[in-house]
Scaffold this motif. Sequence first.
Motif, short mmCIF file in Angstrom:
data_model
loop_
_atom_site.label_atom_id
_atom_site.label_comp_id
_atom_site.label_asym_id
_atom_site.label_seq_id
_atom_site.Cartn_x
_atom_site.Cartn_y
_atom_site.Cartn_z
N TYR A 40 -7.62 9.58 -8.26
CA TYR A 40 -6.74 8.80 -9.11
C TYR A 40 -6.36 7.51 -8.42
O TYR A 40 -6.05 7.50 -7.23
CB TYR A 40 -5.48 9.62 -9.41
N ASN A 41 -6.41 6.41 -9.16
CA ASN A 41 -5.94 5.12 -8.67
C ASN A 41 -5.18 4.45 -9.81
O ASN A 41 -5.75 4.14 -10.84
CB ASN A 41 -7.11 4.25 -8.23
N ALA A 42 -3.89 4.23 -9.62
CA ALA A 42 -3.04 3.70 -10.69
C ALA A 42 -3.49 2.34 -11.17
O ALA A 42 -3.43 2.04 -12.36
CB ALA A 42 -1.59 3.62 -10.20
N ARG A 43 -3.98 1.51 -10.29
CA ARG A 43 -4.39 0.16 -10.69
C ARG A 43 -5.70 0.14 -11.47
O ARG A 43 -5.94 -0.76 -12.25
CB ARG A 43 -4.52 -0.74 -9.47
N VAL A 44 -6.52 1.15 -11.26
CA VAL A 44 -7.84 1.19 -11.90
C VAL A 44 -7.84 2.07 -13.15
O VAL A 44 -8.29 1.66 -14.22
CB VAL A 44 -8.92 1.68 -10.91
N THR A 45 -7.32 3.30 -13.04
CA THR A 45 -7.47 4.27 -14.13
C THR A 45 -6.19 4.57 -14.88
O THR A 45 -6.26 5.03 -16.01
CB THR A 45 -8.02 5.60 -13.58
N GLY A 46 -5.04 4.40 -14.28
CA GLY A 46 -3.80 4.81 -14.94
C GLY A 46 -3.76 6.32 -15.05
O GLY A 46 -4.52 7.03 -14.40
N THR A 47 -2.88 6.84 -15.89
CA THR A 47 -2.74 8.30 -16.01
C THR A 47 -3.45 8.88 -17.22
O THR A 47 -3.41 10.08 -17.44
CB THR A 47 -1.25 8.69 -16.07
#
Length: 69
Positions: A40-47
Amino acid sequence: MPPPLGLKISHVWSHYERIEEGDDGWWKVRCSHCHLVLRYNARVTGTKSLMMHVERCLERNLEKPIRIE
């Protein structure tokens, strides 16, 4: 610890455990229902992808309940 003012925390995090953060900014997270490890990467994929996994995971658990003997 509560989140900083103005920061919204997704309800999806109640279904995951953060394991570790890599040097590249990607987190490894474990689903609390099926124990699958996801990145998970917040800047790339979000939730959104995490939410979709939880929905599918819960549907599967309802269709095929785990037998404990």
